[in-house]
Enzyme design. Structure first.
Site, PDB file in Angstrom:
ATOM      1  N   ARG A  14      -6.176  -1.819  -4.451  1.00 18.28           N
ATOM      2  CA  ARG A  14      -7.240  -1.498  -3.397  1.00 18.28           C
ATOM      3  C   ARG A  14      -6.839  -0.159  -2.712  1.00 18.28           C
ATOM      4  O   ARG A  14      -7.279   0.473  -2.120  1.00 18.28           O
ATOM      5  CB  ARG A  14      -7.523  -2.431  -2.395  1.00 18.28           C
ATOM      6  CG  ARG A  14      -8.251  -3.713  -2.893  1.00 18.28           C
ATOM      7  CD  ARG A  14      -8.165  -4.865  -1.884  1.00 18.28           C
ATOM      8  NE  ARG A  14      -7.095  -5.784  -2.279  1.00 18.28           N
ATOM      9  CZ  ARG A  14      -6.722  -6.906  -1.832  1.00 18.28           C
ATOM     10  NH1 ARG A  14      -7.586  -7.321  -0.579  1.00 18.28           N
ATOM     11  NH2 ARG A  14      -5.606  -7.601  -1.904  1.00 18.28           N
ATOM     12  N   LYS A  21       2.158  -0.416  -4.542  1.00 18.55           N
ATOM     13  CA  LYS A  21       1.695  -0.535  -3.184  1.00 18.55           C
ATOM     14  C   LYS A  21       2.910  -0.609  -2.267  1.00 18.55           C
ATOM     15  O   LYS A  21       2.876   0.125  -1.223  1.00 18.55           O
ATOM     16  CB  LYS A  21       0.951  -1.622  -3.075  1.00 18.55           C
ATOM     17  CG  LYS A  21       0.627  -2.021  -1.486  1.00 18.55           C
ATOM     18  CD  LYS A  21      -0.473  -2.961  -1.288  1.00 18.55           C
ATOM     19  CE  LYS A  21      -0.219  -4.312  -1.550  1.00 18.55           C
ATOM     20  NZ  LYS A  21      -1.100  -5.282  -1.268  1.00 18.55           N
ATOM     21  N   GLU A 152      -8.876 -18.872   0.042  1.00 15.54           N
ATOM     22  CA  GLU A 152      -8.970 -17.721   0.007  1.00 15.54           C
ATOM     23  C   GLU A 152     -10.409 -16.946   0.232  1.00 15.54           C
ATOM     24  O   GLU A 152     -11.379 -17.705  -0.346  1.00 15.54           O
ATOM     25  CB  GLU A 152      -8.607 -17.243  -1.494  1.00 15.54           C
ATOM     26  CG  GLU A 152      -7.226 -17.565  -1.743  1.00 15.54           C
ATOM     27  CD  GLU A 152      -6.351 -16.781  -0.761  1.00 15.54           C
ATOM     28  OE1 GLU A 152      -6.294 -15.552  -0.517  1.00 15.54           O
ATOM     29  OE2 GLU A 152      -5.376 -17.191  -0.206  1.00 15.54           O
ATOM     30  N   ASN A 223      -3.499  -3.714   2.472  1.00 17.93           N
ATOM     31  CA  ASN A 223      -4.014  -3.859   1.105  1.00 17.93           C
ATOM     32  C   ASN A 223      -4.845  -2.544   0.772  1.00 17.93           C
ATOM     33  O   ASN A 223      -4.962  -2.099  -0.530  1.00 17.93           O
ATOM     34  CB  ASN A 223      -5.113  -5.035   1.164  1.00 17.93           C
ATOM     35  CG  ASN A 223      -4.236  -6.398   1.304  1.00 17.93           C
ATOM     36  OD1 ASN A 223      -3.440  -6.489   0.453  1.00 17.93           O
ATOM     37  ND2 ASN A 223      -4.807  -7.189   2.153  1.00 17.93           N
ATOM     38  N   LYS A 347      17.464  31.486   6.200  1.00 20.31           N
ATOM     39  CA  LYS A 347      17.934  30.479   5.330  1.00 20.31           C
ATOM     40  C   LYS A 347      19.385  30.625   5.025  1.00 20.31           C
ATOM     41  O   LYS A 347      20.086  31.908   4.464  1.00 20.31           O
ATOM     42  CB  LYS A 347      17.317  30.544   3.853  1.00 20.31           C
ATOM     43  CG  LYS A 347      17.383  29.593   2.919  1.00 20.31           C
ATOM     44  CD  LYS A 347      17.497  30.020   1.453  1.00 20.31           C
ATOM     45  CE  LYS A 347      18.805  30.948   0.768  1.00 20.31           C
ATOM     46  NZ  LYS A 347      18.836  31.349  -0.244  1.00 20.31           N
TER      47      LYS A 347
HETATM   48  C1  UD1 Z   1      -2.420 -13.317   0.605  1.00 23.88           C
HETATM   49  C2  UD1 Z   1      -2.681 -14.878   0.331  1.00 23.88           C
HETATM   50  C3  UD1 Z   1      -3.638 -15.119   1.675  1.00 23.88           C
HETATM   51  C4  UD1 Z   1      -2.975 -14.137   3.122  1.00 23.88           C
HETATM   52  C5  UD1 Z   1      -2.533 -12.659   2.768  1.00 23.88           C
HETATM   53  C6  UD1 Z   1      -1.809 -12.408   3.827  1.00 23.88           C
HETATM   54  C7  UD1 Z   1      -2.628 -15.699  -1.921  1.00 23.88           C
HETATM   55  C8  UD1 Z   1      -3.313 -16.269  -2.826  1.00 23.88           C
HETATM   56  N1  UD1 Z   1      -3.156 -14.991  -0.574  1.00 23.88           N
HETATM   57  O1  UD1 Z   1      -3.528 -12.523   0.026  1.00 23.88           O
HETATM   58  O2  UD1 Z   1      -3.929 -16.299   1.701  1.00 23.88           O
HETATM   59  O3  UD1 Z   1      -3.978 -14.266   4.083  1.00 23.88           O
HETATM   60  O4  UD1 Z   1      -1.636 -12.623   1.431  1.00 23.88           O
HETATM   61  O5  UD1 Z   1      -1.570 -10.964   3.849  1.00 23.88           O
HETATM   62  O6  UD1 Z   1      -1.318 -15.741  -1.840  1.00 23.88           O
HETATM   63  N2  UD1 Z   1       2.197 -10.509  -5.432  1.00 23.88           N
HETATM   64  C9  UD1 Z   1       3.159 -10.510  -6.778  1.00 23.88           C
HETATM   65  N3  UD1 Z   1       2.663 -11.008  -7.773  1.00 23.88           N
HETATM   66  C10 UD1 Z   1       1.295 -11.398  -7.834  1.00 23.88           C
HETATM   67  C11 UD1 Z   1       0.339 -11.101  -6.962  1.00 23.88           C
HETATM   68  C12 UD1 Z   1       0.903 -10.818  -5.648  1.00 23.88           C
HETATM   69  O7  UD1 Z   1       4.156 -10.407  -6.506  1.00 23.88           O
HETATM   70  O8  UD1 Z   1       0.923 -11.709  -9.128  1.00 23.88           O
HETATM   71  C13 UD1 Z   1       2.501 -10.013  -4.239  1.00 23.88           C
HETATM   72  C14 UD1 Z   1       2.175  -8.451  -3.773  1.00 23.88           C
HETATM   73  O9  UD1 Z   1       2.927  -7.544  -4.298  1.00 23.88           O
HETATM   74  C15 UD1 Z   1       2.107  -8.560  -2.294  1.00 23.88           C
HETATM   75  C16 UD1 Z   1       1.776 -10.136  -2.191  1.00 23.88           C
HETATM   76  O10 UD1 Z   1       2.285 -10.901  -3.238  1.00 23.88           O
HETATM   77  O11 UD1 Z   1       3.130  -8.162  -1.644  1.00 23.88           O
HETATM   78  C17 UD1 Z   1       0.603 -10.656  -1.696  1.00 23.88           C
HETATM   79  O12 UD1 Z   1      -0.439 -10.349  -2.541  1.00 23.88           O
HETATM   80  P1  UD1 Z   1      -1.827  -9.829  -2.437  1.00 23.88           P
HETATM   81  O13 UD1 Z   1      -2.711  -9.720  -3.575  1.00 23.88           O
HETATM   82  O14 UD1 Z   1      -1.824  -8.469  -1.378  1.00 23.88           O
HETATM   83  O15 UD1 Z   1      -2.506 -11.019  -1.534  1.00 23.88           O
HETATM   84  P2  UD1 Z   1      -3.714 -10.981  -0.364  1.00 23.88           P
HETATM   85  O16 UD1 Z   1      -4.940 -10.936  -1.116  1.00 23.88           O
HETATM   86  O17 UD1 Z   1      -3.339 -10.246   0.495  1.00 23.88           O
HETATM   87 CA    CA Z   2      -1.791  -8.420   0.882  1.00 19.92          CA
END
Ligand code: UD1
Ligand code: CA
Length: 453
Positions: A14, A21, A152, A223, A347
């Site tokens: 996003r 990110k 979610e 995000n 400079k």
């Molecule tokens: C996640 C939570 C959501 C919460 C929100 C809070 C889940 C499924 N959802 O959603 O409940 O409200 O955070 O900010 O956990 N990441 C990995 N590997 C992956 C996927 C993600 O390392 O395969 C890391 C990302 O880099 C990030 C974090 O996990 O730092 C969260 O991932 P993101 O996809 O941003 O989750 P959200 O949709 O924000």
């Molecule tokens: Ca997130």
């Protein structure tokens, strides 16, 4: 004693960016480092960062920090990401803290509160906050302190979407964590392994799952670019407030940008639109004019920078002033009482006490002795197309307007250079150098031309 895992393997689709990110900057520092520093503040026994998307770049940003790295090759969800830390932590008995690399405002205090819940007997504790607009976050279902489930956004019915209490993405777990993680399935709208599914799994094993309520600001996750800007705004507001508390005057503070690495002193005045970056240090009583940009620049007490000046790696001693519209580049040293005026570029040059360069000049690779005057339009021609050369100007010298000093060259103490000269040879002490066509007046010429026409 606890271990901490930070999830940072996601791409951040996003953000619409090539950069992973967690490396996007907040006040000049990658977002992930905020999460890392918060984790370190609690002194964890082990700290593991799970990286994946752009792994080598992320690892590079973590160099020098006491962290261990786990790789998640394919980004299959937050639970899958956490599972990648198992190989490193399998002999660790717990408890565990888990946070996300995209949630930079979390405080150490909140994380402590999560750990305390596990110490008191909960199997799992998670941070929840209430948001005006919960869109995008996991919604929390609970009964008293106990959390029943997290749903979610993608899987939520309209009724559930109306819930405003959300999962902030910060958790504490007991030693059952990695066993529980193996039970997470990807049967959901995103076909991802969701970390918050551990709520149900812990409960199914008869363990208590509790919520710690936090303040909304702390939970702000990044995000999108808009959220990045919002979080940066929060950090900036905190930083400004802190410096004002310590005696800095900010005129229209909301227009001033500064980074956490900057140091200010009491009675500094910052006018609107000032940008202070890197290892900039502004001493007591200094004034920085509107829209000036200072990077890695030192202002000793009593120095002054006027509006629209851009300085990078410069050092101004007390009583020195630059601008408006001055450009100070790396290695520019303005000693006591030096004045550098509009459209002057300096400079890698040292200007000894009392030097004046008031207008439109370029001083590069030069040393200018005490009390010398540099006229408008003076240029040190320091580059011969291949190499840089130095210009030495002695004390109390006077360099007339529009002169070019072709380096390497020396102008002695007390010497003068006539305006418009091109100086290619050294000028002795106390001499006058004139190096330009001699003026010839032709009587009546202009009048004759006029009458011919
Ligand atoms: C996640 C939570 C959501 C919460 C929100 C809070 C889940 C499924 N959802 O959603 O409940 O409200 O955070 O900010 O956990 N990441 C990995 N590997 C992956 C996927 C993600 O390392 O395969 C890391 C990302 O880099 C990030 C974090 O996990 O730092 C969260 O991932 P993101 O996809 O941003 O989750 P959200 O949709 O924000
Ligand atoms: Ca997130």
């Amino acid at each position: 004693m606890h271990a901490h895992v930070i999830l940072a393997a996601g791409q951040g689709t996003r953000m619409k960016s090539r950069l992973p990110k967690v490396l996007h900057l907040l006040l000049g520092k990658p977002m992930l480092l905020y999460a890392v520093e918060t984790a370190l503040a609690l002194g964890p026994e082990r700290l593991v960062v799970v990286v994946g998307h752009g792994a080598s770049l992320v690892e590079e940003a973590l160099r020098g920090y006491p962290v261990e790295i786990a790789r998640q090759e394919a980004q299959l969800g937050t639970a899958h990401a956490l599972l990648q830390a198992e190989a490193l932590l399998k002999d660790f008995p717990g408890p565990f803290l888990v946070t996300q690399g995209d949630t930079p405002l979390l405080s150490p205090k909140t994380l402590k509160a999560l750990l305390a819940k596990v110490a008191e007997g909960a199997g799992m504790a998670l941070l929840t906050v209430e948001l005006e607009n919960p869109t995008g976050y996991g919604r929390i279902l609970r009964e008293g302190e106990e959390v029943l489930a997290n749903v979610e956004e993608k899987d939520a019915s309209p009724t559930l979407k109306a819930i405003r209490e959300v999962n902030a993405g910060a958790y504490a777990f007991d030693g059952f964590l990695f066993q529980a993680l193996k039970e997470v399935k990807n049967e959901n709208a995103a076909q991802e392994y969701y970390l918050p599914d551990l709520i149900a799994i812990y409960r199914a094993h008869g363990k208590k799952v509790v919520a710690v309520r936090g303040v909304a600001e702390e939970a702000l996750g990044v995000n999108t670019r808009e959220e990045l800007a919002r979080v940066e705004g929060v950090l900036l507001a905190r930083l400004r407030a802190e410096w004002m508390k310590r005696g800095v005057r900010m005129v229209l503070p909301e227009t001033i940008y500064l980074e956490p690495s900057v140091e200010l002193a009491p009675d500094v005045t910052l006018w609107p639109g000032v940008v202070l970056r890197g290892r900039t240090r502004v001493g007591e009583g200094c004034e920085v004019g509107a829209y000036a940009i200072l990077e890695d620049t030192i202002l000793e007490p009593g120095a002054k920078v006027q509006a629209h000046t851009v300085a990078q790696g410069a050092h101004l001693h007390g009583g020195a002033d630059a601008g408006p519209f001055a450009r100070l580049r790396p290695g520019a040293v303005l000693e006591e009482g030096v004045h550098v005026g509009n459209f002057v570029e300096v400079k890698n040059s040292r200007l000894h006490p009392g030097v004046k360069a008031g207008h439109l000049a370029y001083l590069g690779d030069a040393e200018v002795g005490e009390g010398s005057n540099i006229g408008a339009g003076v240029i040190t021609a320091n580059y011969d197309g291949k190499r840089k050369h130095k210009t030495f100007i002695g004390k109390q010298a006077f360099i007339g307007s529009n002169s070019v000093l072709v380096a390497p060259v020396r102008v002695g103490d007390g010497a003068m250079v006539g305006a418009g000269s091109v100086i290619t040879h050294d000028v002795p002490e106390d001499a006058l150098a004139v190096a330009r066509g001699r003026q010839r007046n032709i009587e009546g010429y202009a009048k004759r031309k006029r009458e011919e026409a």
